[in-house]
Design a protein around this motif. Structure first.
Motif: not given
Length: 154
Positions: A34-42
C-alpha cells in the motif's frame, strides 16, 4: 512452511475471518504494498506540472492509499476483546472513499502545532453570515468573562 498470503483487490475483508496472528502477518505483508502504491501515485502527480487537474486527482489517490495504512494501523491497535465488534466497521472504512479522505484529513490535522491552532482564527459567523475571526484564547477569555459576570467576581 507457511502458506503465502494473497494480497490484492478486495482482500481486506478477509481480515475479519483471521486469527490475531494471521491478521497481523497479513497486514504486515500488505503495508509495504500500500505504501508503494501511495508513493507511486504521489510521484506521478509530481510529474504532471502541465496538467494540474490530473495531478490533483493522483494526489487524492495517494492520500487515500496512505489513509488505508492508517486504517490498518487502527485495526492492529484495536484491543483483542473489542476486535469482533469493531473490525467490520474499520474494514468498511478501508473501502469507502469518503472515510479514507476523512482519515487523510485527520492525519494532516494531527500534525498541526497545537499552540498555532489555538491562535488561529476559528470559523465563526455573524447573523448576516459575514466571517468573524476569533481565536480560541479570545473565545475562552470571553467565556470566562461571561461566567464571572454571572456568578460574581472571585
Amino acid at each position: 512452511m507457511a502458506k503465502k498470503l494473497q494480497i490484492g483487490q478486495r482482500q481486506a475483508s478477509r481480515i475479519c475471518q483471521m486469527s490475531a496472528t494471521d491478521r497481523l502477518a497479513f497486514i504486515a505483508e500488505g503495508l509495504p504494498i500500500i505504501h508503494a502504491s501511495a508513493k507511486g501515485f504521489w510521484s506521478a502527480s509530481l510529474e504532471l506540472n502541465a496538467m494540474p487537474r490530473e495531478a490533483e486527482v493522483l494526489e487524492g489517490f495517494a492520500k487515500e492509499e496512505a489513509a488505508k495504512i492508517l486504517i490498518l494501523l487502527d485495526v492492529v491497535r484495536c484491543p483483542e476483546k473489542r476486535v469482533a465488534g469493531k473490525l467490520s466497521m474499520l474494514i468498511g472504512r478501508f473501502y469507502g472513499h469518503l472515510e479514507r479522505l476523512i482519515y487523510a484529513q485527520l492525519a494532516e490535522w494531527w500534525s498541526e502545532d497545537i499552540a498555532r491552532l489555538r491562535k488561529a482564527p476559528l470559523p465563526m459567523y455573524n447573523v448576516d453570515l459575514s466571517p468573524v475571526p476569533v481565536t480560541l484564547d479570545a473565545l475562552k477569555a470571553e467565556q470566562d468573562r461571561l461566567y464571572w459576570a454571572e456568578v460574581g467576581d472571585p
